[in-house]
Structure formats: C-alpha cells, structure tokens
Write a protein that holds these residues in place. Structure first.
Motif, short mmCIF file in Angstrom:
data_model
loop_
_atom_site.label_atom_id
_atom_site.label_comp_id
_atom_site.label_asym_id
_atom_site.label_seq_id
_atom_site.Cartn_x
_atom_site.Cartn_y
_atom_site.Cartn_z
N MET A 130 -1.30 3.73 6.63
CA MET A 130 -0.72 4.41 5.38
C MET A 130 -2.35 5.14 4.58
O MET A 130 -1.13 6.42 3.96
N ASP A 131 -2.75 4.26 4.53
CA ASP A 131 -3.53 5.36 3.55
C ASP A 131 -4.79 6.46 4.17
O ASP A 131 -5.16 6.99 3.08
N LYS A 132 -4.24 6.50 5.32
CA LYS A 132 -4.43 8.01 5.78
C LYS A 132 -3.00 8.89 6.07
O LYS A 132 -3.62 10.27 6.05
N LYS A 151 -4.57 12.46 4.55
CA LYS A 151 -5.07 13.22 5.42
C LYS A 151 -4.59 13.59 6.61
O LYS A 151 -4.97 15.07 7.03
N LEU A 152 -3.37 12.51 7.45
CA LEU A 152 -2.77 12.62 8.48
C LEU A 152 -1.58 13.35 8.37
O LEU A 152 -1.13 14.03 9.67
N GLY A 153 -0.61 14.07 7.10
CA GLY A 153 0.51 14.29 7.11
C GLY A 153 1.85 13.06 7.70
O GLY A 153 1.60 12.43 8.83
N PRO A 154 2.93 12.89 7.42
CA PRO A 154 3.63 12.47 7.86
C PRO A 154 4.33 12.13 9.21
O PRO A 154 4.14 11.05 9.57
N ALA A 155 4.37 13.74 10.24
CA ALA A 155 4.16 13.41 11.05
C ALA A 155 3.26 12.27 12.12
O ALA A 155 3.66 11.26 12.94
N LYS A 156 1.95 12.39 12.34
CA LYS A 156 0.71 11.76 12.81
C LYS A 156 1.05 10.44 12.12
O LYS A 156 0.58 9.44 12.70
N THR A 157 1.57 10.11 10.90
CA THR A 157 1.30 8.80 10.13
C THR A 157 2.02 8.48 10.99
O THR A 157 2.27 7.04 11.02
N LEU A 158 3.88 8.50 11.46
CA LEU A 158 4.73 8.41 11.84
C LEU A 158 3.79 7.52 13.27
O LEU A 158 4.51 6.62 13.81
N ALA A 159 3.84 8.54 13.94
CA ALA A 159 3.52 8.38 15.28
C ALA A 159 2.45 7.30 15.21
O ALA A 159 2.16 6.06 16.42
N GLU A 160 1.63 6.89 14.60
CA GLU A 160 0.01 6.26 14.52
C GLU A 160 0.51 4.54 14.19
O GLU A 160 0.46 3.52 14.57
N LEU A 161 1.86 4.77 13.33
CA LEU A 161 2.31 3.36 13.19
C LEU A 161 2.78 3.21 13.78
O LEU A 161 2.68 1.65 14.45
N GLU A 162 3.57 3.56 14.90
CA GLU A 162 4.78 3.39 16.36
C GLU A 162 3.24 2.55 17.32
O GLU A 162 3.52 1.96 18.18
N ALA A 163 1.88 3.88 17.63
CA ALA A 163 1.47 3.38 18.71
C ALA A 163 0.41 2.51 18.13
O ALA A 163 -0.04 1.70 19.23
N VAL A 164 0.02 2.68 17.63
CA VAL A 164 -1.50 1.82 17.16
C VAL A 164 -0.81 0.30 16.66
O VAL A 164 -1.73 -0.54 16.62
N ASN A 165 0.00 0.61 15.41
CA ASN A 165 0.14 -0.84 14.54
C ASN A 165 1.52 -1.86 15.30
O ASN A 165 1.64 -2.49 15.15
N GLY A 166 2.40 -0.75 16.47
CA GLY A 166 3.90 -1.08 16.66
C GLY A 166 4.90 -1.60 15.82
O GLY A 166 5.50 -1.62 16.43
N LEU A 167 4.91 -0.64 15.18
CA LEU A 167 6.19 -0.82 14.30
C LEU A 167 7.52 -0.19 15.16
O LEU A 167 7.07 1.20 16.34
N SER A 168 8.06 -0.34 14.92
CA SER A 168 9.93 0.63 15.54
C SER A 168 9.72 1.82 14.85
O SER A 168 9.25 1.82 13.46
N GLY A 169 10.51 2.78 15.42
CA GLY A 169 10.84 4.22 15.00
C GLY A 169 11.52 3.78 13.54
O GLY A 169 10.71 4.57 12.48
N ALA A 170 12.05 3.41 12.70
CA ALA A 170 12.91 3.00 12.08
C ALA A 170 12.12 1.72 11.02
O ALA A 170 11.82 2.64 9.58
N ALA A 171 11.41 1.10 11.59
CA ALA A 171 9.94 0.55 10.61
C ALA A 171 9.57 1.08 9.80
O ALA A 171 8.31 1.76 8.83
N ALA A 172 8.62 2.51 10.77
CA ALA A 172 7.53 3.38 10.18
C ALA A 172 8.38 3.89 8.69
O ALA A 172 7.26 4.38 8.63
#
Lengths: 447, 447
Positions: free
Chosen positions: B193-195, B198-219
């Motif tokens: 989330m700190d990024k 820098k990343l913008g919302p779309a990439k942050t969402l993607a990273e929250l799901e891919a890297v942090n393992g969040l569900s799309g809704a949680a992200a």
C-alpha cells in the motif's frame, strides 16, 4: 562522559546531551568568531573519490572506503572514501566552484572527518574538526601567515578551555636547511623528523641514517635545528648560528620573522617558534602550526595547519592557501573525560509547566505557549502525576522553575523556584526568569 | 545551485557559500524552536553495526558499508554501515545511555544520513535530516500524538519555505482494518500500500492479489480505505461507514480523533487525515506523518515520522517513542534549484577595510579590530590594490560598506556606502552600520 559497555564502538565517541550542549556552544563561538572576520561557511560532502584522497601524499591515513550493501554488481567498492581532513575536500571544492567564488576566498568549515587508525587517547576514528582557510587566486601575500596566527589565537582564547600554545615553524626553513645539508629526499626526511616526539632523539638519528641515508653529522644537524624554540627573534639568530645558508632557508627565516615580530606583544608562550614542528602532511609549503593545550601536552596537537601553495592549484590557475584546523573532538574528549567542562543544567528548558489533571491540560499548554512566545524555553509535563514526581523530573534535569497554571481549582498562576524552593503567585504576561538561568551556561572546572 | 561538471558526484549535493548560509539559518531556526520546547541536542556517531541497521526491518534501504583501505586482514568489511536515518541510531543511543537520561526523554538531532539509492530529483545519497523525538519509559501518553503534530507545525511555519501540509494517518487503523478483512501478513500488505502513489491503483490492486494473496474484494477495500482524506471528524465516520470493526481499528480511530480535534483550529489544509499514508518502515505502530510542500507535491514527502512502541525497547524496559524528521536537504535542493531561496549577500562581512599602502596596514587592522569588538563583521583587504579593485571585491561579495582608515595621508576615517555610493568622514568609536545590513538575511522568492 558516560562509559557504557553495551553498544559503544571504540573510536566513535558519543556525548551525553549536556555534553553535546557544550560542544554546540563551542561550535557557536568558533563560528561567530570566524564570521566576525568575514569567513563564509562551507560544508563539503563526506566522501571523495579515492584518487583525490590518495594523490595528495596522505598515504599514512587509514581511509574508510564505501561499498553499497546491495550493489552486487560493483566489484569491491564504489571508489569513494570518507574524507580524513577538511583541507583536501575544500581544495577540491574551490577548484570545482572557482567561477562562483570571489578571491581571496575565506571559508570556515566545522564537520566530521574519519580516520581508520588504531583508537587511543585523543585519537578517534570519527571526530569534528573546525577549520578556517583562505585561498588566493595566483597570489596570497605572506601577511596571511600573521592573520591566520592571530585568528587562531582569537578563536582559542574565546573557548572555555586551558590556554593553547601555538607552536610555529616554516617548511621553507626545514627544507632549505636540509638542502644546504645536501639531503636529497626532503619529504622523506621531513616525515622522519615529524616522528621525533614519538621516537625520541636516538631512534630518530638512527632512522635518518638508516632510512633516509643521511650522514651521522647531517642527521645530528637536523636534530640541532629541531631543538631550537622560543618566542623572540633570537630564535632566528640561533638558526643562522648553525652556519648554513640557502635561498629557501632565508625566505623561511624572513617569513618567520614577520610572524614573531607581529605577535611579540602577546602574553608569553601564546605563539612560540618551534623548529621541531614538521607536520606529517606533504602539502604544506610554508608556515606550519601546531597547538598544545597547557597541562595536556601529552594529548598531542589540538590544532594545526599551515600554508599550502599547490594543493588547490589546477591547470594554469595557481590557488595558494593557508589554513588552521581545531581538533574539537580531541579537546572535548579530554575535558569531558576529566570532568573539566559541563553544562549548568541538562536541558534547555527554563520552566516546566506542571499538569494537575487531564481536564486542565489546555490551561497548561496555553501557559507554556505564552512563555515560549516570550523566548522562555518551556515544556509541559506529560502526565498528571503527583506534584512531587513532576518536581523530581525538573530537578533531575536541572530545570530552575516549575509553573502551576491557573485553572481548575487554582485561581492564580504560581511559580516555584526549585533553587530556593519558594513558591509565589505571578502574572503570566509579565513574569520573567532570572536572566542568569534563562539559558543553560557552560561550567568550567579549572586545572 | 551551481552546476559544475568537474568533481561533482551525483547524489552528494554541495551548496555554494551563500546557500550554506541559508541552510545554517534554517538549522538555527529549527534548533531554536526545538529547544524552546525543551528538546535537548543529541548527535550520534555516523556508523552503526550492520545488524543494528538491518534488524529493524529496514531492508529496502541501500546501506553503505565501511571497509578500512589498508586493513587487509579484515575480510570484506568492518561490519559497520553508515546510518540511513536518525531514528534507529537514536533508539540505540537511548538503550545504551538510559541510566544517564531522564524520561520522557526529548531530543532533537540535525545530522547527515546516507542512502545508496539511485539518485533522482529530491533523492540524495547524502543528506541532512532534522529530527525531534520523545521516548518514554514504559509509557508515552497518546497526547504526544498531538504535541508532535503541533511541534512539527510550529517548526515548519517558522521556515521561509512554502506551506507544508501535514498528512496524518494511524497504523492501528490500517492494521486493524486489514485484520478485519482477514489479511494474514499485515506488514507485507502495508508495504504494498505504501507504493500506491508510485504504482497507481490498478497495479497496486494487482500486487495486493498476486503478491499479498488478497481476494479481489479485500484488495478493493484496502484501496477504498486509502482514498479517504480530510481535515474534519467526518473522516472517521467515512472509515466506519466501510463497515469493518476491530479493537485495533477502534483504538486507531480514537487516536486520530484526538489529533483532528486538537488541530481543528488551524488554517485549512495544515493538518489533514490521509488514509493512504502508510510509511515504508516497519517500526511504526501508531500515528504516522508525511508532509507535502505546496506547489511541490511531486517532490514527495518533505517531513515524516510517527509513533514506534518497540523500536527502542530492550529487555524488560519498554521504551515507546514518537518522532518527526524534516528532510532539510530535499527542501533546500528543490528551493535552491528553482532560485526560490537565497541570501542578501555572499559573505557575513559588513565592512571591508581598504588597504592604502603596506605602511598603513596596522591602521587598517586596528580599525577592523575596533569594529569587530563592537560585533561588526569586518575584514581587511589583503593587498594595497587600487581603490577600484578593492571596491570591486566588496561589490562582488555584496559587502555593504568600505572603510578608509585614518592614517598616512588621511586625517579622518571615512566610510563608503556601496549601496548609495556616498562617502563621508566618520568616528570609529561610534559609527554603526544600518541595522538591516549588519548581518546577511534570507531572501525568499515566493511561488
């Protein structure tokens, strides 16, 4: 100086807050004095390319090299080292920015330097130096030898430390004399002579013969010259009485004469010609200085410097310079270690506003703000503890006053003077602390 | 800022002398303000053992490791690194000297730090930070969140820089909210989330799901939270309206409420709750701050800080702390680079004493000394050049007055005001410069 066992790193001194207050006060005085003489402040980056650090003949200094932790692609190092003095970075700065500067350029610089030497008494791996230098464009009249001596005198006399005797010599005298003796490698001979205090006369003689290739007679003459010292012009006659002549020697003698003549009115011992001062660094070309603190002679030099005609020169620009450096950390380390220098209290705070209850916090904060607006350093205690506990905190820090703000059940502001333990009602808008305790002051123990 | 090509090292900024005068003036103001609040000065050594630097979760910082150049026996390094902030060294200092300190311990520290990051606009490898921290023994009331906000406000408002908006968040809100969402690795999520900026919302969402393992809704919920900002208590209601509850979240909300309530009377925008502020460092546990300079939003944070409950704690001693750090070099680099901040002249000198002949040098020096004794910064020109050349030197430095001392053929002292080009006979003992030019002053260009 606290002596912690956990976390301390030998050679990297740290002061307690009240000692840092002393250090700051000394830095302020040095700065004020330099600025009164028109020196501008400069700071340089802490790092230089290794080649800059090494090419100036400073091969005996242990340099710290930097490497980025995660930079696997870089072989061994970044090619950068931490500076070990402020003269070499300053010379580079002047070369770099010379089109933006007006010459003669006078600057002071109070900054940390690093040397990876074996730590010992007075020898740190990280320490502060307080330098002043002048660099001229093509020309820097010999008169600066006098100006720099007097400036160092003025700065040192303004510090709450034992008297520092400034020992003066001149590289031209040494090199001219050595040349008249037929010595080939003047720099190497100077470096050996620089160790005289450490080695003693016998070992120095031996090294001059074995390492520098001097004859026994020539080596003895070097020691004879080094034994000469004194404050008056008689020093010059004693050098001449050794019976050697050389144009460089004569030039050095006339430069030294100017300094001795112009400082003759100072109290005895303040400026002393001392022919054993050589200075280890190669770049000096004229007058050289070392300062010794009375009663702490074994500590070694607490300030040093000299004239360097070529250090800053680049291409067709000749940029001769002269400067001095005060070994602030060395001085403070010694005086703190012997409890000679402290602060009247452990905090800038003059008034502690006591907190009665959470409900009266806004009264306490308002009182503190009113006092601060009049330049009185004030803090509010952070919890409504018993009065005794809040007073204990103030006592521990040496805060002179505790303020009990009006508000809640208290109709009037009251202030307690912790020195007399007397408490009285006061007017917030007009009350003032005793001038002598408005700010903490340096406490010096003589001896 | 001069742009030299020879000798400059990217990421290691150096200022011209008049810029250093600006920097010093800003440091003086910061220091004065901190001391007015009872903060004591501390400096720590520049190095820490690598393990100290690394164990606090600061793995994303590029650390500079030291190695002694001549120390062949040491394998790769000394095990020491240059500090990359002042908080970790300070926490270590407090642990080390805790028996010599009185708690709550309030200190400020203005010192260089080093980061081996890729240099870019506002990101240097060596730079100054100006920090203030408070560390309590076992306890540090939540009220300090307010005190620290107000202190930072006061310091920033005292600097000749564009208004800085202080953005406030609270780690407890973020972590409590993430926990309520069922997220396992809170730290990793925070770092992503700190990024966001820098990343913008779309990439942050993607990273929250891919890297942090969040569900799309949680992200998406994390981003919803991060989109909330504002100065009034309505912010709290909007967070609650997202519909999640957790004890830590509630605690964070009540801490934020206190800060918003107590800063409500400030002009709009001075203190703003901003739920996207996460701060990269792992050690924060409560309130977190970032400051953004108006008109320079792209520069990133110019001050930052927060509460850390465990950074300084050791053994059975809990030592919770809170602090802020002002990115002095980042601010100055930007304002110098855009010519927004300068000094009224390039030297502290108020009076240049001109030198007529070598024979009258002692008259010139006596006049200079008399002026300095009255606190007037004075220098003597070093050579008896033509008046025009000496005046040219004074003009180049912006020195307001040139003094022509009595002596030789001149019966009376005369002073020339270079601003009006008028010259008149004056009395050395009583003459005083215009108060407004006694010292150089900061010149600020708005915008």
């Amino acid at each position: 100086m606290a002596k912690p066992t956990v976390g301390a790193l030998t050679g990297f001194p740290e002061w307690l807050p009240h000692q840092r207050m002393v250090e700051q006060e000394l830095m302020d005085r040095i700065r004020r004095r330099y600025e009164l003489h028109g020196y501008v402040p400069v700071e340089t980056r802490s790092v230089e390319p290794l080649e800059t650090l090494l090419k100036k003949g400073a091969t005996d200094k242990e340099i710290y090299v930097l490497r980025r932790l995660h930079a696997e692609e870089e072989a061994d190092s970044s090619g950068l080292g931490l500076h070990f003095d402020l003269t070499i970075p300053f010379a580079r700065y002047v070369q770099q920015f010379k089109n933006d500067l007006t010459f003669p350029f006078k600057r002071y610089q109070i900054q940390r330097v690093w040397r990876g030497e074996r730590p010992q008494d007075g020898r740190f791996r990280e320490f502060y130096q307080a330098d002043a230098d002048v660099i001229g464009m093509n020309n820097l009249p010999v008169w600066w030898d006098v100006e720099m001596t007097m400036l160092m005198r003025e700065v040192l006399d303004d510090l709450p430390i034992p008297t520092v005797s400034i020992q003066v010599n001149n590289r031209k005298i040494l090199e001219g004399f050595y040349r008249a003796l037929g010595i080939a490698d003047l720099s190497a001979t100077l470096r050996t002579m620089d160790k005289l205090d450490k080695l003693g006369p016998a070992k120095t003689l031996a090294e001059l013969e074995a390492v520098n290739g001097l004859s026994g007679a020539a080596a003895q003459r070097c020691l004879d010259l080094a034994s000469i010292s004194g404050s008056d012009l008689d020093v010059l006659r004693r050098i001449e009485a050794l019976g050697y002549t050389d144009p460089l020697l004569q030039e050095g003698l006339s430069e030294m004469e100017l300094v001795l003549r112009e400082t003759a009115s100072l109290p005895a011992g303040r400026v002393v010609a001392n022919l054993r001062i050589a200075r280890g660094l190669d770049y000096y070309t004229g007058v050289v200085y070392e300062g010794v603190m009375e009663g702490h002679e074994q500590l070694g030099s607490v300030c040093s410097g000299g004239r360097y005609d070529n250090l800053a020169s680049v291409g067709k620009d000749k940029l001769p310079g002269i400067g001095v450096s005060i070994g602030l950390s060395r001085i403070l380390g010694r005086l703190f270690g012997r409890d000679k220098l402290s602060m009247s209290r452990k905090s800038p705070t003059c008034v502690l506003v006591a907190l009665a209850t959470e409900e009266t916090r806004s009264d306490a904060r308002a009182a503190a703000e009113a006092l601060r607006n009049r330049g009185i350093a004030t803090e509010v205690f952070d919890r409504p503890l018993k009065w005794g506990d809040q007073i204990k905190y103030a006592d521990a820090k040496g805060i002179p006053y505790v303020w009990f703000p009006a508000g809640g059940e208290r109709a009037e502001h009251e202030v307690r003077d912790l020195r007399t333990r007397s408490q009285s009602a006061v007017d917030l808008a007009t009350w003032a602390p005793e001038e002598s305790v408005l700010r903490p002051a340096i406490v010096r123990t003589e001896g």
